[in-house]
Design a protein around this motif. Structure first.
Motif, PDB file in Angstrom:
ATOM      1  N   LYS A 199       0.784  -1.167   0.000  1.00 26.53           N
ATOM      2  CA  LYS A 199       0.072   0.181   0.002  1.00 26.53           C
ATOM      3  C   LYS A 199       0.844   1.210  -0.016  1.00 26.53           C
ATOM      4  O   LYS A 199       0.222   2.349  -0.215  1.00 26.53           O
ATOM      5  CB  LYS A 199      -0.922   0.221   1.229  1.00 26.53           C
ATOM      6  CG  LYS A 199      -2.047  -0.828   1.203  1.00 26.53           C
ATOM      7  CD  LYS A 199      -2.946  -1.099   2.478  1.00 26.53           C
ATOM      8  CE  LYS A 199      -4.091  -1.998   2.375  1.00 26.53           C
ATOM      9  NZ  LYS A 199      -4.808  -1.997   3.373  1.00 26.53           N
ATOM     10  N   LYS A 200       2.067   1.040   0.302  1.00 26.12           N
ATOM     11  CA  LYS A 200       2.937   2.489   0.590  1.00 26.12           C
ATOM     12  C   LYS A 200       3.893   2.585  -0.540  1.00 26.12           C
ATOM     13  O   LYS A 200       4.908   3.180  -0.612  1.00 26.12           O
ATOM     14  CB  LYS A 200       3.828   2.375   1.854  1.00 26.12           C
ATOM     15  CG  LYS A 200       3.112   2.576   3.207  1.00 26.12           C
ATOM     16  CD  LYS A 200       2.441   4.168   3.055  1.00 26.12           C
ATOM     17  CE  LYS A 200       1.767   4.395   4.321  1.00 26.12           C
ATOM     18  NZ  LYS A 200       1.411   6.014   4.311  1.00 26.12           N
ATOM     19  N   PHE A 201       3.527   1.681  -1.682  1.00 27.58           N
ATOM     20  CA  PHE A 201       4.447   1.599  -2.880  1.00 27.58           C
ATOM     21  C   PHE A 201       3.779   1.969  -4.116  1.00 27.58           C
ATOM     22  O   PHE A 201       2.383   1.763  -4.329  1.00 27.58           O
ATOM     23  CB  PHE A 201       5.139   0.246  -3.217  1.00 27.58           C
ATOM     24  CG  PHE A 201       5.904  -0.211  -2.068  1.00 27.58           C
ATOM     25  CD1 PHE A 201       7.235  -0.269  -2.470  1.00 27.58           C
ATOM     26  CD2 PHE A 201       5.541  -0.733  -0.907  1.00 27.58           C
ATOM     27  CE1 PHE A 201       8.240  -0.636  -1.479  1.00 27.58           C
ATOM     28  CE2 PHE A 201       6.695  -1.277   0.059  1.00 27.58           C
ATOM     29  CZ  PHE A 201       7.857  -1.168  -0.335  1.00 27.58           C
TER      30      PHE A 201
ATOM     31  N   ILE B 213       5.479  11.891  -9.056  1.00 27.55           N
ATOM     32  CA  ILE B 213       4.408  11.050  -8.061  1.00 27.55           C
ATOM     33  C   ILE B 213       5.245  11.321  -6.626  1.00 27.55           C
ATOM     34  O   ILE B 213       4.835  11.742  -5.799  1.00 27.55           O
ATOM     35  CB  ILE B 213       4.563   9.505  -8.363  1.00 27.55           C
ATOM     36  CG1 ILE B 213       3.802   9.334  -9.806  1.00 27.55           C
ATOM     37  CG2 ILE B 213       4.109   8.600  -7.136  1.00 27.55           C
ATOM     38  CD1 ILE B 213       3.890   7.970 -10.294  1.00 27.55           C
ATOM     39  N   LYS B 214       6.611  11.125  -6.853  1.00 25.78           N
ATOM     40  CA  LYS B 214       7.528  11.336  -5.433  1.00 25.78           C
ATOM     41  C   LYS B 214       7.242  12.717  -5.033  1.00 25.78           C
ATOM     42  O   LYS B 214       7.290  13.018  -3.701  1.00 25.78           O
ATOM     43  CB  LYS B 214       8.935  11.012  -5.819  1.00 25.78           C
ATOM     44  CG  LYS B 214       9.710  11.098  -4.433  1.00 25.78           C
ATOM     45  CD  LYS B 214       9.291   9.772  -3.501  1.00 25.78           C
ATOM     46  CE  LYS B 214       9.946   9.790  -2.397  1.00 25.78           C
ATOM     47  NZ  LYS B 214       9.588   8.676  -1.417  1.00 25.78           N
ATOM     48  N   LEU B 215       7.384  13.597  -5.858  1.00 25.77           N
ATOM     49  CA  LEU B 215       7.106  15.081  -5.438  1.00 25.77           C
ATOM     50  C   LEU B 215       5.891  15.488  -4.728  1.00 25.77           C
ATOM     51  O   LEU B 215       5.694  16.181  -3.865  1.00 25.77           O
ATOM     52  CB  LEU B 215       7.594  16.193  -6.714  1.00 25.77           C
ATOM     53  CG  LEU B 215       8.912  16.249  -7.055  1.00 25.77           C
ATOM     54  CD1 LEU B 215       9.058  17.201  -8.400  1.00 25.77           C
ATOM     55  CD2 LEU B 215       9.959  16.874  -5.827  1.00 25.77           C
ATOM     56  N   VAL B 216       4.780  14.881  -5.380  1.00 29.31           N
ATOM     57  CA  VAL B 216       3.294  15.283  -4.887  1.00 29.31           C
ATOM     58  C   VAL B 216       3.131  14.245  -3.606  1.00 29.31           C
ATOM     59  O   VAL B 216       2.510  14.493  -2.533  1.00 29.31           O
ATOM     60  CB  VAL B 216       2.464  14.901  -6.009  1.00 29.31           C
ATOM     61  CG1 VAL B 216       0.932  14.792  -5.186  1.00 29.31           C
ATOM     62  CG2 VAL B 216       2.513  15.908  -7.044  1.00 29.31           C
ATOM     63  N   ARG B 217       3.763  12.973  -3.604  1.00 33.69           N
ATOM     64  CA  ARG B 217       3.482  12.161  -2.378  1.00 33.69           C
ATOM     65  C   ARG B 217       4.790  11.650  -2.002  1.00 33.69           C
ATOM     66  O   ARG B 217       5.191  10.512  -2.051  1.00 33.69           O
ATOM     67  CB  ARG B 217       2.523  10.825  -2.823  1.00 33.69           C
ATOM     68  CG  ARG B 217       1.292  11.178  -3.084  1.00 33.69           C
ATOM     69  CD  ARG B 217       0.352  11.701  -1.836  1.00 33.69           C
ATOM     70  NE  ARG B 217       0.343  10.735  -0.950  1.00 33.69           N
ATOM     71  CZ  ARG B 217      -0.279   9.642  -0.962  1.00 33.69           C
ATOM     72  NH1 ARG B 217      -1.517   9.406  -1.605  1.00 33.69           N
ATOM     73  NH2 ARG B 217      -0.268   8.687   0.086  1.00 33.69           N
ATOM     74  N   PRO B 218       5.497  12.368  -1.235  1.00 36.65           N
ATOM     75  CA  PRO B 218       6.994  11.888  -0.801  1.00 36.65           C
ATOM     76  C   PRO B 218       6.824  10.890   0.214  1.00 36.65           C
ATOM     77  O   PRO B 218       7.704  10.120   0.564  1.00 36.65           O
ATOM     78  CB  PRO B 218       7.751  13.155  -0.234  1.00 36.65           C
ATOM     79  CG  PRO B 218       6.467  14.029  -0.103  1.00 36.65           C
ATOM     80  CD  PRO B 218       5.405  13.846  -0.817  1.00 36.65           C
TER      81      PRO B 218
ATOM     82  N   ILE C 112      18.916   1.997   2.950  1.00 36.05           N
ATOM     83  CA  ILE C 112      19.130   3.199   2.361  1.00 36.05           C
ATOM     84  C   ILE C 112      17.775   3.841   1.604  1.00 36.05           C
ATOM     85  O   ILE C 112      17.206   3.262   0.518  1.00 36.05           O
ATOM     86  CB  ILE C 112      20.088   3.280   1.028  1.00 36.05           C
ATOM     87  CG1 ILE C 112      21.390   2.526   1.585  1.00 36.05           C
ATOM     88  CG2 ILE C 112      20.424   4.566   0.530  1.00 36.05           C
ATOM     89  CD1 ILE C 112      22.032   3.377   2.602  1.00 36.05           C
ATOM     90  N   LYS C 113      17.012   4.589   2.427  1.00 34.38           N
ATOM     91  CA  LYS C 113      15.571   4.920   2.098  1.00 34.38           C
ATOM     92  C   LYS C 113      15.556   6.150   1.386  1.00 34.38           C
ATOM     93  O   LYS C 113      14.438   6.780   1.258  1.00 34.38           O
ATOM     94  CB  LYS C 113      14.883   4.778   3.397  1.00 34.38           C
ATOM     95  CG  LYS C 113      15.073   3.590   4.000  1.00 34.38           C
ATOM     96  CD  LYS C 113      13.982   3.247   5.303  1.00 34.38           C
ATOM     97  CE  LYS C 113      12.649   3.458   4.905  1.00 34.38           C
ATOM     98  NZ  LYS C 113      11.717   3.159   6.076  1.00 34.38           N
TER      99      LYS C 113
ATOM    100  N   ILE D  73      14.391  15.373  -2.221  1.00 36.20           N
ATOM    101  CA  ILE D  73      13.026  15.813  -1.714  1.00 36.20           C
ATOM    102  C   ILE D  73      13.541  16.607  -0.496  1.00 36.20           C
ATOM    103  O   ILE D  73      13.013  17.793  -0.257  1.00 36.20           O
ATOM    104  CB  ILE D  73      12.275  14.541  -1.207  1.00 36.20           C
ATOM    105  CG1 ILE D  73      11.818  13.952  -2.194  1.00 36.20           C
ATOM    106  CG2 ILE D  73      11.188  15.218  -0.106  1.00 36.20           C
ATOM    107  CD1 ILE D  73      10.796  14.598  -3.069  1.00 36.20           C
ATOM    108  N   ASP D  74      14.628  16.353   0.314  1.00 32.01           N
ATOM    109  CA  ASP D  74      15.065  16.964   1.491  1.00 32.01           C
ATOM    110  C   ASP D  74      15.581  18.542   0.856  1.00 32.01           C
ATOM    111  O   ASP D  74      15.408  19.474   1.485  1.00 32.01           O
ATOM    112  CB  ASP D  74      16.197  16.501   2.243  1.00 32.01           C
ATOM    113  CG  ASP D  74      15.716  15.077   3.021  1.00 32.01           C
ATOM    114  OD1 ASP D  74      14.440  15.085   3.442  1.00 32.01           O
ATOM    115  OD2 ASP D  74      16.470  14.358   3.302  1.00 32.01           O
ATOM    116  N   LEU D  75      16.325  18.460  -0.141  1.00 32.54           N
ATOM    117  CA  LEU D  75      16.867  19.592  -0.763  1.00 32.54           C
ATOM    118  C   LEU D  75      15.663  20.653  -1.283  1.00 32.54           C
ATOM    119  O   LEU D  75      16.049  21.766  -1.106  1.00 32.54           O
ATOM    120  CB  LEU D  75      18.025  19.469  -1.880  1.00 32.54           C
ATOM    121  CG  LEU D  75      19.089  18.457  -1.146  1.00 32.54           C
ATOM    122  CD1 LEU D  75      20.030  18.027  -2.497  1.00 32.54           C
ATOM    123  CD2 LEU D  75      19.782  19.262  -0.270  1.00 32.54           C
TER     124      LEU D  75
END
Length: 277
Positions: free
Chosen positions: A48-50, A86-91, A197-198, A265-267
């Motif tokens: 579900k988290k993928f 996708i990652k930018l919207v749902r990190p 390494i996440k 994402i952190d940057l």
């Protein structure tokens, strides 16, 4: 295991979509099994988290529709830009790209390079089958020099691109390559990029020659090819040894780079915070 007990992998598969359309003996099944075994050993009961993203090609069929997970089948070569969005919207989601060498290295090579440069927080699995397998085995950027293909019947005259070696010099956090014969090491790399390494750009190349347009053209079976790869794949402890091993006609494998620096994402969050000030 009893006769009625299902294999652990079945919990991650859409039963209604089986069997897969892969050629008999295709190594894509081994890749799926290594990934599912990693999920199982990590105690991941559902996905579900993928989110899985794929492009166009044989290996791009691995996640969609066969894995029981949210997935997007994109245009040829555009899996990484879609995964980035996708990652930018749902990190909070773990975004995994699975695609072949024609998709990621040829038409999508620009996206691959710059996602690694940005250290974008996604996992990219490159299934390197050495040719354009879905369109009948034409020469690809990763085709070994001298290999006969549908478009190079007298042997490929061009040197191939060593993708993993190229990405070592980028800002990527994790770069690894394994042959399809290195099942346990491949499984452990999947566990690395999911649980240890996440963050950042995590890249795994799987050297898996196309069973139809490479292995059978060589007159081998899938089992014979795996045994051959056992002798040709050499574990590398020092990155500087890769060119020397490759010059001997061998395939350097291993975890070539493993860091845990902040990903994009952190940057980007830091950038937004500065802008608000």
């Amino acid at each position: 295991m009893s006769m009625i007990e299902k294999h652990y992998s079945r919990k991650y598969l859409r039963e209604e979509c089986l069997p897969t359309p892969f050629c008999p003996g295709c190594f894509n099944g081994i890749i799926m099994n290594a990934m599912f075994k990693a999920f199982e050993e990590l105690g991941i009961e559902d996905l579900k988290k993928f989110v899985f993203v794929s492009g166009i090609g044989c290996s791009s069929w691995i996640p969609n529709p066969f894995i029981k997970v949210d997935s997007i089948h994109t245009l040829h070569g555009r899996a990484i830009p879609v995964a980035t969005g996708i990652k930018l919207v749902r990190p909070d989601l773990e975004v995994i790209v699975i695609a072949g060498d024609g998709d990621l290295v040829s038409i999508g090579g620009n996206h691959l390079l710059h996602a690694a440069r940005r250290n974008m927080d996604i996992v990219v699995v490159l299934v390197n089958n050495l040719v354009y397998a879905m369109t009948r085995g034409q020469v690809a950027p990763t085709t070994p020099i001298g290999m006969k293909t549908a478009t190079t019947p007298y042997g490929n005259p061009e040197p191939p691109l060593d993708v993993a070696y190229t990405l070592i010099s980028t800002n990527a956090n994790y770069v690894a390559r394994w042959c399809i014969s290195n099942f346990n090491q491949l499984k452990e790399s999947f566990k690395d990029v999911i649980s240890r390494i996440k963050r950042g750009f995590r890249f795994i190349e799987v050297y898996a020659p196309c069973i139809t347009y490479v292995v059978r053209y060589e007159g081998l079976t899938s089992g014979q090819k795996i045994r051959e790869l056992w002798t040709k794949c050499r574990y590398v402890e020092r990155v500087e040894d890769i060119p020397k091993i490759r010059s001997k006609g061998l395939i350097p494998v291993g975890v070539f780079k493993c860091e845990d620096k902040p990903g994009y994402i952190d940057l980007y969050r830091e950038y937004v915070a500065r802008a608000k000030q």
